[in-house]
Design a protein around this motif. Structure first.
Motif, PDB file in Angstrom:
ATOM      1  N   GLY A  14      14.192 -34.368  35.846  1.00  0.00           N
ATOM      2  CA  GLY A  14      15.257 -34.913  34.999  1.00  0.00           C
ATOM      3  C   GLY A  14      16.048 -36.207  35.569  1.00  0.00           C
ATOM      4  O   GLY A  14      15.734 -36.204  36.855  1.00  0.00           O
ATOM      5  N   GLY A  15      16.460 -37.139  34.980  1.00  0.00           N
ATOM      6  CA  GLY A  15      16.949 -38.390  35.177  1.00  0.00           C
ATOM      7  C   GLY A  15      15.994 -39.336  35.664  1.00  0.00           C
ATOM      8  O   GLY A  15      14.951 -39.108  34.926  1.00  0.00           O
ATOM      9  N   TYR A  16      16.062 -40.324  36.291  1.00  0.00           N
ATOM     10  CA  TYR A  16      15.322 -41.100  36.542  1.00  0.00           C
ATOM     11  C   TYR A  16      15.001 -41.607  37.908  1.00  0.00           C
ATOM     12  O   TYR A  16      15.907 -41.577  38.597  1.00  0.00           O
ATOM     13  N   GLU A  29      17.790 -43.399  42.360  1.00  0.00           N
ATOM     14  CA  GLU A  29      17.522 -42.731  41.237  1.00  0.00           C
ATOM     15  C   GLU A  29      19.011 -42.517  40.602  1.00  0.00           C
ATOM     16  O   GLU A  29      19.893 -42.921  41.029  1.00  0.00           O
ATOM     17  N   GLY A  30      18.931 -42.026  39.539  1.00  0.00           N
ATOM     18  CA  GLY A  30      19.972 -41.691  38.623  1.00  0.00           C
ATOM     19  C   GLY A  30      19.746 -40.685  37.502  1.00  0.00           C
ATOM     20  O   GLY A  30      18.865 -40.445  37.250  1.00  0.00           O
ATOM     21  N   ARG A  33      19.413 -43.914  32.713  1.00  0.00           N
ATOM     22  CA  ARG A  33      18.791 -45.314  32.968  1.00  0.00           C
ATOM     23  C   ARG A  33      19.924 -46.124  33.599  1.00  0.00           C
ATOM     24  O   ARG A  33      19.370 -46.794  34.559  1.00  0.00           O
ATOM     25  N   GLU A  34      21.080 -46.293  33.061  1.00  0.00           N
ATOM     26  CA  GLU A  34      22.039 -47.277  33.441  1.00  0.00           C
ATOM     27  C   GLU A  34      22.387 -46.865  34.933  1.00  0.00           C
ATOM     28  O   GLU A  34      22.620 -47.639  35.642  1.00  0.00           O
ATOM     29  N   GLU A  35      22.683 -45.526  35.325  1.00  0.00           N
ATOM     30  CA  GLU A  35      22.917 -45.144  36.625  1.00  0.00           C
ATOM     31  C   GLU A  35      21.817 -45.516  37.533  1.00  0.00           C
ATOM     32  O   GLU A  35      22.142 -46.039  38.682  1.00  0.00           O
ATOM     33  N   ALA A  36      20.542 -45.433  37.306  1.00  0.00           N
ATOM     34  CA  ALA A  36      19.402 -45.327  38.206  1.00  0.00           C
ATOM     35  C   ALA A  36      19.387 -47.075  38.361  1.00  0.00           C
ATOM     36  O   ALA A  36      18.972 -47.161  39.493  1.00  0.00           O
ATOM     37  N   ASN A  39      22.069 -47.962  40.805  1.00  0.00           N
ATOM     38  CA  ASN A  39      22.110 -47.601  42.194  1.00  0.00           C
ATOM     39  C   ASN A  39      20.675 -48.559  42.877  1.00  0.00           C
ATOM     40  O   ASN A  39      20.787 -48.663  43.784  1.00  0.00           O
ATOM     41  N   ILE A  40      19.696 -48.827  42.023  1.00  0.00           N
ATOM     42  CA  ILE A  40      18.703 -49.506  42.503  1.00  0.00           C
ATOM     43  C   ILE A  40      19.241 -51.000  43.050  1.00  0.00           C
ATOM     44  O   ILE A  40      18.944 -51.683  44.009  1.00  0.00           O
ATOM     45  N   GLN A  41      20.239 -51.574  42.225  1.00  0.00           N
ATOM     46  CA  GLN A  41      20.790 -52.891  42.374  1.00  0.00           C
ATOM     47  C   GLN A  41      21.529 -52.662  44.088  1.00  0.00           C
ATOM     48  O   GLN A  41      21.385 -53.622  44.951  1.00  0.00           O
ATOM     49  N   GLU A  42      22.050 -51.825  44.073  1.00  0.00           N
ATOM     50  CA  GLU A  42      22.982 -51.473  45.230  1.00  0.00           C
ATOM     51  C   GLU A  42      21.846 -51.234  46.502  1.00  0.00           C
ATOM     52  O   GLU A  42      22.052 -51.768  47.626  1.00  0.00           O
ATOM     53  N   ALA A  43      20.717 -50.438  46.037  1.00  0.00           N
ATOM     54  CA  ALA A  43      19.793 -50.293  47.226  1.00  0.00           C
ATOM     55  C   ALA A  43      19.131 -51.488  47.791  1.00  0.00           C
ATOM     56  O   ALA A  43      18.953 -51.550  48.811  1.00  0.00           O
ATOM     57  N   ILE A  44      18.871 -52.231  46.733  1.00  0.00           N
ATOM     58  CA  ILE A  44      18.129 -53.697  46.911  1.00  0.00           C
ATOM     59  C   ILE A  44      19.325 -54.499  47.656  1.00  0.00           C
ATOM     60  O   ILE A  44      18.636 -55.427  49.022  1.00  0.00           O
TER      61      ILE A  44
END
Length: 74
Positions: A14-16, A29-30, A33-36, A39-44
């Motif tokens: 479940g999730g992305y 992950e999230g 879609r919006e959360e994922a 989260n990847i923006q912060e990870a980058i």
């Protein structure tokens, strides 16, 4: 502003899951879609900060070395 492509995939549980192919090992992950994507923006950001710090350490260890930024045309 830097723009990077990311790969957003549905996760089996479940999730992305979202990865940034240009940045090896940068994954997040999230639940949706919006959360994922958030989260990847912060990870980058964290990934790039760590890389910059690592470069600064390497330059500090090399006498006479300079860390410069150059522009490259597409």
């Amino acid at each position: 502003m830097m723009k990077l492509e990311v790969l957003l995939e549905p996760a089996e549980e479940g999730g992305y899951t979202v990865t940034c192919p240009m940045l090896k090992g940068c994954v997040s992950e999230g639940d949706n879609r919006e959360e994922a994507l958030a989260n990847i923006q912060e990870a980058i950001k964290l990934y790039l900060r760590a890389v910059k710090k690592e470069e600064e350490i390497l330059v500090d260890q090399k006498q006479g070395a300079e860390l410069l930024t150059v522009a490259v045309d597409d």
